[in-house]
Write a protein that holds these residues in place. Structure first.
Motif, PDB file in Angstrom:
ATOM      1  N   VAL A   1       0.841  -1.203   0.000  1.00 60.06           N
ATOM      2  CA  VAL A   1       0.000   0.000   0.000  1.00 60.06           C
ATOM      3  C   VAL A   1       0.872   1.249   0.000  1.00 60.06           C
ATOM      4  CG1 VAL A   1      -1.651   1.310   1.375  1.00 60.06           C
ATOM      5  CG2 VAL A   1      -1.929  -1.141   1.144  1.00 60.06           C
ATOM      6  N   LEU A   2       1.906   1.197   0.825  1.00 56.20           N
ATOM      7  CA  LEU A   2       2.805   2.353   0.907  1.00 56.20           C
ATOM      8  C   LEU A   2       3.538   2.564  -0.417  1.00 56.20           C
ATOM      9  CD1 LEU A   2       3.456   4.392   3.044  1.00 56.20           C
ATOM     10  CD2 LEU A   2       5.408   3.030   3.721  1.00 56.20           C
ATOM     11  N   LEU A   6       1.329   4.451  -2.657  1.00 58.39           N
ATOM     12  CA  LEU A   6       1.135   5.828  -2.200  1.00 58.39           C
ATOM     13  C   LEU A   6       2.363   6.682  -2.458  1.00 58.39           C
ATOM     14  CD1 LEU A   6      -0.640   5.005   1.162  1.00 58.39           C
ATOM     15  CD2 LEU A   6      -1.679   5.969  -0.864  1.00 58.39           C
ATOM     16  N   LEU A   7       3.539   6.049  -2.422  1.00 56.62           N
ATOM     17  CA  LEU A   7       4.772   6.814  -2.620  1.00 56.62           C
ATOM     18  C   LEU A   7       5.158   6.917  -4.091  1.00 56.62           C
ATOM     19  CD1 LEU A   7       7.010   5.534   0.321  1.00 56.62           C
ATOM     20  CD2 LEU A   7       5.987   7.776   0.066  1.00 56.62           C
ATOM     21  N   ALA A   8       4.660   6.008  -4.911  1.00 57.73           N
ATOM     22  CA  ALA A   8       5.084   5.984  -6.312  1.00 57.73           C
ATOM     23  C   ALA A   8       4.628   7.255  -7.027  1.00 57.73           C
ATOM     24  CB  ALA A   8       4.496   4.760  -7.000  1.00 57.73           C
ATOM     25  N   ASP A   9       5.565   7.846  -7.741  1.00 57.40           N
ATOM     26  CA  ASP A   9       5.257   9.053  -8.507  1.00 57.40           C
ATOM     27  C   ASP A   9       5.220   8.655  -9.971  1.00 57.40           C
ATOM     28  OD1 ASP A   9       5.093  11.474  -9.723  1.00 57.40           O
ATOM     29  OD2 ASP A   9       6.443  12.465  -8.319  1.00 57.40           O
ATOM     30  N   THR A  10       4.055   8.742 -10.546  1.00 58.66           N
ATOM     31  CA  THR A  10       3.916   8.241 -11.917  1.00 58.66           C
ATOM     32  C   THR A  10       4.801   8.997 -12.900  1.00 58.66           C
ATOM     33  OG1 THR A  10       2.008   9.670 -12.081  1.00 58.66           O
ATOM     34  CG2 THR A  10       1.586   7.351 -11.662  1.00 58.66           C
ATOM     35  N   ALA A  11       5.159  10.205 -12.531  1.00 58.25           N
ATOM     36  CA  ALA A  11       5.972  10.993 -13.472  1.00 58.25           C
ATOM     37  C   ALA A  11       7.422  10.553 -13.492  1.00 58.25           C
ATOM     38  CB  ALA A  11       5.893  12.468 -13.102  1.00 58.25           C
ATOM     39  N   ILE A  12       7.863   9.904 -12.453  1.00 55.14           N
ATOM     40  CA  ILE A  12       9.286   9.562 -12.401  1.00 55.14           C
ATOM     41  C   ILE A  12       9.518   8.082 -12.139  1.00 55.14           C
ATOM     42  CG2 ILE A  12      10.131  11.821 -11.680  1.00 55.14           C
ATOM     43  CD1 ILE A  12       9.946  10.841  -8.826  1.00 55.14           C
ATOM     44  N   LEU A  67      16.051   6.219  -9.471  1.00 50.63           N
ATOM     45  CA  LEU A  67      15.910   7.099  -8.314  1.00 50.63           C
ATOM     46  C   LEU A  67      14.456   7.441  -8.042  1.00 50.63           C
ATOM     47  CD1 LEU A  67      18.920   9.544  -8.641  1.00 50.63           C
ATOM     48  CD2 LEU A  67      18.613   7.682  -7.028  1.00 50.63           C
ATOM     49  N   GLY A  68      13.651   7.430  -9.129  1.00 50.36           N
ATOM     50  CA  GLY A  68      12.235   7.706  -8.928  1.00 50.36           C
ATOM     51  C   GLY A  68      11.523   6.554  -8.242  1.00 50.36           C
ATOM     52  N   PRO A 120      12.317   5.347  -3.600  1.00 51.32           N
ATOM     53  CA  PRO A 120      11.557   5.620  -2.368  1.00 51.32           C
ATOM     54  C   PRO A 120      10.298   4.766  -2.252  1.00 51.32           C
ATOM     55  CG  PRO A 120      12.128   7.660  -3.479  1.00 51.32           C
ATOM     56  CD  PRO A 120      12.452   6.565  -4.421  1.00 51.32           C
ATOM     57  N   PRO A 139      10.116   0.412   1.316  1.00 52.15           N
ATOM     58  CA  PRO A 139       9.498  -0.343   2.418  1.00 52.15           C
ATOM     59  C   PRO A 139       9.521  -1.847   2.197  1.00 52.15           C
ATOM     60  CG  PRO A 139       8.139   1.534   1.848  1.00 52.15           C
ATOM     61  CD  PRO A 139       9.214   1.473   0.832  1.00 52.15           C
ATOM     62  N   TYR A 156      15.429  10.973  -0.600  1.00 48.57           N
ATOM     63  CA  TYR A 156      16.841  10.805  -0.978  1.00 48.57           C
ATOM     64  C   TYR A 156      17.749  11.080   0.214  1.00 48.57           C
ATOM     65  CZ  TYR A 156      15.363  10.659  -5.870  1.00 48.57           C
ATOM     66  OH  TYR A 156      14.789  10.310  -7.040  1.00 48.57           O
ATOM     67  N   ARG A 179       4.297  12.980   0.759  1.00 51.07           N
ATOM     68  CA  ARG A 179       3.788  12.323  -0.434  1.00 51.07           C
ATOM     69  C   ARG A 179       2.365  11.774  -0.247  1.00 51.07           C
ATOM     70  NH1 ARG A 179       2.877  11.907  -5.526  1.00 51.07           N
ATOM     71  NH2 ARG A 179       2.597   9.781  -6.255  1.00 51.07           N
TER      72      ARG A 179
END
Lengths: 160, 918
Positions: free
Chosen positions: A19-20, A23-29, A34-35, A38, A42, B368, B422
């Motif tokens: 789930v986390l 929630l943390l995934a950024d579709t743009a990167i 490195l995108g 993060p 977990p 980061y 986020r």
């Protein structure tokens, strides 16, 4: 504590990590390492803490998990099958295999054909619910299912 | 103007550094002298002989001179100055008597290195002042524009002058005698060169270099020369001043990219020297100067990647230096501040950069940074493993020494910030909880107490964030049911707590926390009348877990929760919940008493306090349940019946603690019967009233019967019997016509008398006897005034009295019974016989009593007869003589006289028999 109960608890932990991840995934990167890092941290840290034996290998396993996740996402977005589930299945397969191999560095028990095949197949099957970009997508649940299934199997095989 | 001020500041800085060295040396000398003086004084005190030897011989182990020299000049390259007098001076002979302390001028002189103040001012201070004034003159010359000389000429003159000063200083410094003077010249020479290098591109009047880059390079070259020259002396302060000039050059240069990039090699060189010579203070200075210069440059509008890369380079530089010092285990000169200052500056600058360029992705920067500090923590754990610290060493001391805890703390905080930046809504709390879980898991995996505590702290923060952000609460829908926003994350926390306890054998505090959270959720989500039941249900589950896992903490939690649940149920239902909602109350009662039975059937042992508590809770809930379910008129009776049931359970030891509780409930029930039916207490009341009174009596007698059967607690048994009688008498009065009341009471009295005789319980006999009193009173007060039935009723009463007299035990009690019977019979005669014949009737009664006394050999009867006859005589003379009609008066006198004579004859005739009877 009995093993089935333990496995259920571990599955719930990995599902929470899934789930986390969403929630943390950024579709743009998400296409870059490195995108992705993060978002997958977990799951990677949890898997390393629960499955990897020598502590000094844990950072390496975590980094490899991030790389595997990036690769799997790349596979998912680059495949052009008319059936989206097939794309996801292939990406899950790659992810399952990658996660198994990465974890096997720190847990020799996983470094067997049978275990690797099992994890790969689980990764592929657990990825079927994914529907990237779909209007009714339940991404937190999708990632929870995938990471819960693969993570629990990792734990079960490494503990045996 | 700024230029002149800058030069002035640099000159003053140089002067300050030189003077600081001087003062440092003086302080060292002073401390050495004091130390040696103390040693000598100690020798003198211990033994005069030793003192004398010490005077004759040199001090056996004086502190080597090199130690003090090394502090100032670790590895002197040039010729060393001559040894200072204070270091090599022979030990002064110590007089037997302690001499008076040195005078103020002597002490001042000693402080100044045994130099005359005049020589000091003339040779040293004036030298420095001269150097500063000269540098200012050079600067003014450069800034002054006049027609006879072009900028290049002025610059050339200044450079030549500065180089000349520098060369002269270097040359003269070789002579030890002029060393102080020479250093002033050297400082002035470098300052002049530096000022000139700045002026030739920064000041219009002296500008010969147009390119800022070239100008900066020239300045840096001069600074590099200063630094290299300063290294000759290997003095931290001097080299630090040179570096200050270099950083100032970069701060002053108009080329921002050049300045910020040049900071990297400059900072690297500072750190290299600091690491090589352990100049920790200079490393700290380098860090401050680097970041201060960078901040002073301001925003260059460079791309985010370039800016962040530059900051990362700074961070890596200083972090690497800190890691090296951690490996070296150095801890001096404030070096421990490198890590926090580096972190603060790096994170602050990064934040500003990301906030300016990509504010929507600040969370990524945090992530980061968290990864960086996690890596730093891992490296530190390798470089300085936890095993290298002493057991029990404080966390602050470990963090100062550069342990992994500091970076890990930063990593945890940054990761939390990333999650919070986020993720949105309640998922924030879920994310924070997962982070805390991972930290805790790492603590378990690596057996690190700090990590476990950090995880625990993270859980606390996570929970606090849940409540902080969600209060005042809003509702959301989960599976179609509205719940508070914070309920799911709080439940997730509880789940994690149980996972930690179950999987990783965490501290029992986790289960306490989880139980508290579940209690909180249940309290918030359930309606008030259901909260207690829900808590009791949870307590039952925890109790089962505790008994299966044999973990005591679950038992404690179960009891705490159960107590709270019972109390909450009682409060909620006592404060007026709807009548229909009795099911939760019954469920609560079942849960509490089920737990009692569970312990009893499992043959478990509990403390008396717990058993008593459960018994109290059971009784309380049962009382409330009856209150809520039974019609109001019968509530009191139902409580009495409940008391009997509880007492019976107590006799079966289910549990035994219910016995005392049942008495309390019985008292409550009895009081309730009296109070609730106070208004209906009347003849022929409503059914509920009489039933309640009779029921209370029966309940009390049930207690009596059970205690009687067990032959125990005789006092309580008798009390119960008495209470039963006290309820039965009014109850009989209520339902029986007045004429029958005394008969019923008499029957009751006889029953108790017979029971007492049958069971050989004296108290029951007394109880029966006691009932006679109200019966007599009732007959005297009520029945004898009823002309229709008084004969029958009084006869029954008299018969009862004589029955008791016959069945009675002791002489005195029998006398009482006969007396009561006589009294009742006399009263009956008083009511039945008219006034004129009353005296005769009483006399007949007296004769009858005498006769009975003779026949039955009962002296009491005979005495009663005599007393009655005496009373008749009195009445005859006091009343009849005045008030009766003549015929009745005559009749009375005659009859009484005959009776008295007859009695007298009997006593005379049977004197011998009487003597035996008496």
């Amino acid at each position: 504590m009995k093993r089935p109960v333990k496995l259920v608890l571990v599955a719930l932990l990995f599902a929470g990590a899934g789930v986390l991840t969403e929630l943390l995934a950024d579709t743009a990167i998400t296409r870059t390492f490195l995108g992705n890092a993060p978002a997958v941290l977990p799951f990677a840290i949890l898997a390393a803490l629960l499955c990897v034996r020598p502590p000094w290998l844990m950072p390496l396993v975590v980094v490899l998990h991030c790389a595997v996740f990036t690769g799997a996402v790349q596979v998912a977005v680059s495949l052009d099958s008319p059936v989206p589930q097939i794309n996801m299945c292939v990406a899950g397969l790659a992810g399952g295999l990658g996660v198994a191999l990465a974890t096997a560095i720190g847990c020799r028990k996983l470094f067997r054909i049978r275990q690797l095949a099992l994890l790969t197949a689980t990764g592929a099957i657990a990825a079927i619910p994914f529907q990237i970009g779909g209007p009714d997508s339940l991404m937190p649940l999708d990632f929870a299912v995938w990471q819960g299934a693969v993570g629990t199997l990792l734990y079960a095989l490494s503990e045996r | 103007m700024e230029y002149i001020l800058g030069v002035l500041v640099i000159a003053l800085l140089i002067a300050w550094v030189v003077l600081r060295d001087r003062v440092g040396r003086l302080e060292d000398r002073l401390s050495l002298s004091e130390g040696r003086l103390r040693e000598l004084e100690a020798l003198q005190k211990t033994s005069p002989v030793v003192v004398e030897e010490a005077i004759e011989k040199p001090v056996p182990a004086p502190i080597p001179e090199s130690v003090f020299v090394a502090r100032e000049q670790p590895k002197p390259i040039g010729p060393l100055p001559p040894p200072l007098p204070a270091y090599v001076a022979p030990v002064a002979p110590v007089a037997p008597v302690t001499p008076p302390g040195p005078s103020l001028p002597d002490r001042l002189r000693q402080k100044l290195g045994n130099e005359e103040w005049e020589a000091l001012i003339g040779g040293s201070i004036l030298n420095k002042i001269g150097a500063v004034v000269l540098v200012i003159g050079i600067a003014l010359f450069l800034a002054y524009s006049f027609a006879y000389m072009r900028p290049a000429g002025r610059a050339a003159i200044c450079i030549a002058g500065s180089l000349a000063l520098l060369a002269a200083g270097v040359q003269v410094e070789r002579r030890a005698k002029y060393r102080v003077f020479a250093r002033g010249l050297i400082g002035a020479g470098w300052a002049g060169l530096y000022a000139t290098s700045y002026a030739i591109y920064a000041l219009p009047a002296a500008r010969i270099i147009e390119s800022p880059f070239a100008g900066s390079v020239v300045m840096l070259l001069v600074a590099a020369g200063m630094i290299l020259h300063s290294l000759r002396y290997r003095t931290q302060a001097v080299t630090g001043v040179a570096y200050a000039a270099a950083f100032a050059a970069l701060a002053a240069t108009p080329s921002t990219p050049f300045a910020v990039v040049s900071l990297i090699p400059l900072a690297a060189s500072v750190l290299y020297l600091a690491n090589a010579f352990e100049w920790n203070a200079m490393a700290l200075f380098g860090l401050v100067a680097t970041y201060a210069t960078c901040i002073a440059r301001g925003d260059s509008n460079a791309p985010l990647a370039s800016t962040q890369t530059l900051f990362l380079a700074y961070w890596v530089l200083f972090e690497t230096f800190d890691l090296l010092r951690v490996r070296r285990r150095s801890l001096s000169g404030g070096i421990e501040w490198i890590f926090p200052l580096n972190a603060a500056a790096f994170l602050g600058l990064s934040y500003m950069a990301w906030a300016h360029h990509a504010p929507e992705r600040l969370w990524l920067a945090s992530a980061y940074a968290a990864a960086l500090y996690l890596a730093s923590a891992i490296v530190r754990a390798v470089v300085r493993p936890p095993s290298s610290f002493e057991n029990g060493e404080r966390l602050s001391a470990r963090m100062r020494a550069g342990s992994y805890e500091g970076p890990l703390l930063f990593a945890a905080v940054l990761a939390a910030l990333a999650v919070m930046g986020r993720v949105t809504g309640v998922w924030k709390s879920v994310g924070l909880a997962l982070e805390a879980e991972i930290i805790y898991l790492a603590g378990v995996r690596f057996r690190a107490t700090f990590l476990r505590r950090l995880g625990g702290g993270a859980f606390v923060v996570s929970l606090a964030s849940v409540l902080w952000r969600n209060l005042p609460a809003e509702e959301t829908s989960v599976l179609g049911r509205p719940v508070w926003n914070w309920t799911p994350p709080v439940l997730f926390h509880a789940f994690l707590f149980y996972v930690n306890r179950g999987l990783f054998r965490a501290h029992s505090a986790f289960t306490y926390g989880a139980a508290g959270l579940l209690m909180l959720v249940l309290g918030a989500e359930c309606p008030a009348w259901l909260i207690g039941t829900a808590w009791l249900l949870l307590a039952t589950v925890l109790f089962e877990i505790g008994s299966r896992t044999r973990l005591r903490e679950f038992g404690i939690q179960a009891y705490l929760l159960g107590g709270s649940g019972a109390m909450m149920t009682a409060l909620a239902h006592a404060s007026g919940s709807p009548h229909r909602l009795w099911i939760p109350l019954a469920a609560s009662l079942a849960l509490v008493y089920g737990n009692v039975l569970r312990v009893r059937l499992a043959k478990g042992s509990e403390s008396a306090a717990l058993s008593t508590g459960k018994a109290l809770a059971t009784a309380l809930l049962a009382v409330l349940l009856l209150w809520r379910t039974v019609p109001w008129d019968y509530v009191a009776l139902s409580w009495c019946a409940l008391a009997v049931v509880l007492f019976e359970l107590a006799l079966w030891k289910l549990p035994a603690e219910l016995r005392a509780v049942s008495w309390c409930v019985a008292a409550l029930g009895g009081a309730a019967v009296v109070i609730t039916h106070a208004d209906g207490f009347a003849k022929y009341p409503a059914d509920a009233v009489s039933i309640s009174w009779f029921g209370a009596a029966l309940c009390a007698w049930a207690f009596t019967a059970r205690l009687l059967s067990r032959r125990e607690q005789t006092f309580l048994r008798d009390v119960a019997a008495l209470v039963g009688v006290l309820f039965a008498l009014p109850a009989l009065w209520m339902v029986t016509p007045d004429v029958g009341v005394a008969v019923c009471w008499a029957a009751l009295a006889i029953v108790w008398l017979e029971l007492g005789s049958l069971l050989r319980v004296n108290s029951f006999r007394w109880l029966g006897s006691g009932i006679l009193l109200p019966m007599i009173c009732w007959e005297l007060a009520v029945n004898l005034y009823d002309p229709h039935y008084r004969l029958i009723v009084a006869s029954a009463g008299i018969g009862t009295c004589y029955y008791f007299w016959r069945r009675g035990g002791g002489l005195r009690i029998r006398a009482v019974f006969s007396l009561l019977g006589t009294l009742l019979l006399t009263a009956l005669l008083y009511h039945e016989v008219s006034g004129g014949l009353l005296t005769v009737a009483c006399a007949v009664e007296g004769v009858a009593l005498l006769g009975a006394g003779f026949a039955l050999r009962e002296r009491v009867l005979r005495l009663q007869g005599l007393v009655l006859l005496l009373a008749c005589i009195l009445k005859l003379f006091l009343y009849d003589l005045r008030n009766l009609e003549t015929i009745y008066r005559i009749l009375s006198f005659v009859a009484l006289g005959l009776i008295l004579l007859a009695v007298s004859w009997v006593y005379t005739r049977f004197r011998e028999h009487l003597r035996r009877l008496l």
